[in-house]
Design a protein around this motif. Structure first.
Motif, short mmCIF file in Angstrom:
data_model
loop_
_atom_site.label_atom_id
_atom_site.label_comp_id
_atom_site.label_asym_id
_atom_site.label_seq_id
_atom_site.Cartn_x
_atom_site.Cartn_y
_atom_site.Cartn_z
N MET A 244 18.20 -34.08 9.96
CA MET A 244 18.67 -32.76 9.81
C MET A 244 17.63 -31.51 9.41
O MET A 244 16.75 -31.75 8.91
N LYS A 245 17.40 -30.60 10.43
CA LYS A 245 16.65 -29.63 10.34
C LYS A 245 17.16 -28.28 10.07
O LYS A 245 17.78 -27.79 11.15
N LYS A 246 17.10 -27.95 8.84
CA LYS A 246 18.20 -26.64 8.29
C LYS A 246 17.06 -25.80 7.53
O LYS A 246 16.38 -26.21 6.81
N THR B 281 32.36 -20.24 13.28
CA THR B 281 31.79 -21.27 13.70
C THR B 281 31.79 -22.36 12.88
O THR B 281 32.65 -22.61 11.94
N SER B 282 31.05 -23.51 13.34
CA SER B 282 31.18 -24.73 12.79
C SER B 282 29.90 -25.30 12.54
O SER B 282 29.37 -26.13 13.40
N LEU B 283 29.09 -24.59 11.58
CA LEU B 283 27.96 -25.08 11.30
C LEU B 283 26.90 -24.90 12.60
O LEU B 283 26.89 -23.73 13.37
N THR C 254 27.83 -30.24 21.10
CA THR C 254 27.14 -31.23 20.31
C THR C 254 28.15 -31.33 19.01
O THR C 254 28.86 -30.65 18.78
N SER C 255 27.80 -32.44 18.18
CA SER C 255 28.38 -32.15 16.86
C SER C 255 27.57 -31.34 16.00
O SER C 255 26.47 -30.76 16.32
N CYS C 256 28.16 -30.99 14.68
CA CYS C 256 27.76 -30.18 13.79
C CYS C 256 27.25 -31.38 12.66
O CYS C 256 27.19 -32.46 12.81
N THR C 257 26.32 -30.67 11.88
CA THR C 257 25.69 -31.62 10.65
C THR C 257 25.86 -31.08 9.44
O THR C 257 25.81 -29.99 9.20
N VAL C 258 26.91 -31.58 8.69
CA VAL C 258 27.22 -31.16 7.22
C VAL C 258 25.96 -31.44 6.26
O VAL C 258 25.34 -32.49 6.32
N PRO C 259 25.48 -30.44 5.79
CA PRO C 259 24.16 -30.52 5.14
C PRO C 259 24.15 -31.58 4.01
O PRO C 259 23.19 -32.35 3.97
N ALA C 260 25.31 -31.97 3.24
CA ALA C 260 25.36 -32.90 2.19
C ALA C 260 25.28 -34.21 2.85
O ALA C 260 25.00 -35.23 2.40
#
Lengths: 333, 333
Positions: free
Chosen positions: A1-3, A298-300, A193-199
């Motif tokens: 995950m790169k946020k 949006t969706s992340l 693409t999918s989103c990535t939930v931070p947690a």
């Protein structure tokens, strides 16, 4: 995950802090995670609140301000806010004219907003009318939803109802406008693409190779089908067709056509999609009265887009065109 | 590559078509790939043109309109427009008061805008003054640049010079304002992922694992160094420090602080970054007069952000606050 974040658990409150610093015309209660118009409650005006899980920015905190919401209540990422937060916001924006809750149709949101309305009424006598949005034609029931999901129409409802409240309509009048927008609006989305939930730290779902998901939900809920990535022209047809099959958008005063970015698709692509959608609509005899293109719900960090069509009459166009001053939507002031 | 497009070779013209359809107040010449204010040339007003490679939307086409640019000229993705396009735009916006070219410092852009100015002057006698922006402190020379690269300050220069032209300044007066903004502005960016040029079909560079590139260029040009992904707090320091080391931003009337998204980083993260940047600036004694947060000069679908600081005085703040009506920036009208 790169946020761009610190601890994943702090992302919502830290983002709200930044929003408040960047927009001194808002008041942000970090403790309750509420974004307010700094002049709320506005005397005599019906107040508008929305909220829901975070990760859909600028929805909802970026839509607080004159001509739109009086307050927005932020849950954790993709998680409903709790009743206490909603009660706090409801009490603080009520001028005595009552409060409309605009609630996207997800089980947690509907339940918590309902509970909050009851508590607020019992504690302070504030009158609350809640209206649920459920415009996503993709699927009937879904991962977090009984019935249809609430998506893009929520943005349009917040803008239009905000103008109605500014124009002095009463509580039921403003709630009726939200209902009218929801009844006349339909949406459909596509994920590349999918989103990535931070947690979670990893993609919510797997969308391998060149596949795309038609009818995606804004939390990554399954859509209608998974098909190989198609040219934008065909994607436009896949979004428009199910919407037109669900409601007749021809004739009358036309539509507001809203091409929404899901978070990671840049404007270069969104405007291209808008051109393709406009071509499909023209062929179908649907007149575009107004348009909106950009990432608004949006969706992340999901790549993809959604299309919302709203059938409008003179009244809705006039309310759409009315001045609005929020971080996310601004014109006329 | 997963993008919303048809043939990669058509992405620019098809995106411009969508922009024109979504914004009937603009006039788009698809043949020359020019976006115009539909009322250009505006009698008596100095005209402003910018342009460059596509892939940075809303820059530049999304900044055309009252209070900002009179026309924007679009090259292919990450490729300078050719002189013919720039000549065409220059002739069509000139009201007799002259034309200012705002040019980001990339070798192809500088050369083609220069050639176009000469041709336009020779053919029709139009007076052109070009000002080059070169605000990126990351590196001295770069892949496509002698000297520093022109990045985020270009957005601020287009807005502020647009207001100066609206206020009736003459050709040299408007050009001087662009120079003043460039001289008082500095930028620094960070990439979390590469972008993918549609015609190439694969990422421009490799940014493996958890690495990020500090000092990235908006075409994916190498920055200063590659380091492991850090918390947003530390990234904010890595962006602010080299900017403050290059110019004294303390005292006076403060700065416009502009946190820009590179295309795939959603607002949730950008506002969080703004909060961290604001904290670093406060500690450094830099006062924020105005702010801007969002994707305004993007790098296709790159994840990451850039920071631009512009030292302002009363004049620049007044011009910044003046009304603007473009697809990308709008207030006061």
């Amino acid at each position: 995950m790169k946020k761009l974040l610190n601890a994943p658990s702090d992302i919502v409150v830290e983002s709200l802090r930044g929003l408040g610093l960047a927009h001194p015309e808002l008041r942000v209660d970090l403790n309750h995670r509420i974004v307010y118009r700094s002049d709320a409650p506005v005397p005599g005006k019906v107040a508008l609140i929305s909220g829901g899980g975070s990760g859909h920015e600028p929805l909802h905190g970026g839509f607080v301000g004159p001509g739109m919401l009086d307050a927005a209540v932020a849950g954790e990422v993709f998680t409903s806010p709790v009743p206490d937060q909603i009660v706090e916001a409801t009490k603080n924006v009520d001028s005595g004219a009552g409060v409309v809750h605009i609630v996207k149709n997800y089980t947690g949101d509907v339940m918590n907003f309902e509970m909050a309305a009851e508590i607020a009424a019992a504690e302070t006598g504030v009158e609350v009318v809640a209206v649920v949005t459920d415009d996503d034609v993709a699927v009937q029931d879904s991962l977090y939803t009984a019935g249809r999901r609430g998506v893009g129409v929520t943005v349009l409802a917040e803008k239009i109802a905000g103008a109605a409240a500014d124009a002095g309509r009463d509580l039921n009048g403003v709630a009726d406008i939200v209902r009218k927008v929801n009844e006349n609006g339909r949406s459909m989305g596509v994920a590349l693409t999918s989103c990535t939930v931070p947690a979670a730290g990893k993609p919510t779902f797997d969308l391998p190779g060149t596949d795309m998901e038609i009818g995606i939900g804004i939390h990554g809920e399954p859509g209608r089908r998974r098909v190989p990535l198609a040219p934008a022209k065909e994607i436009a047809e896949m979004l428009v067709e199910p919407i037109l099959a669900d409601l007749d958008f021809t004739g009358g005063d036309g539509v507001i056509a809203f091409v929404n970015g899901l978070g990671a698709s840049p404007l270069l692509e969104l405007y291209l999609m808008y051109g393709e959608v406009a071509a499909v609509l023209e062929k179908a005899g649907v007149r575009v009265a107004r348009s909106l293109v950009g990432p608004y719900i949006t969706s992340l960090d999901m790549a993809g887009c959604s299309l919302t069509l709203l059938k409008v009459d003179d009244e809705l166009v006039r309310l759409w065109d009315a001045p609005v001053r929020t971080p996310g939507l601004r014109w006329g002031v």
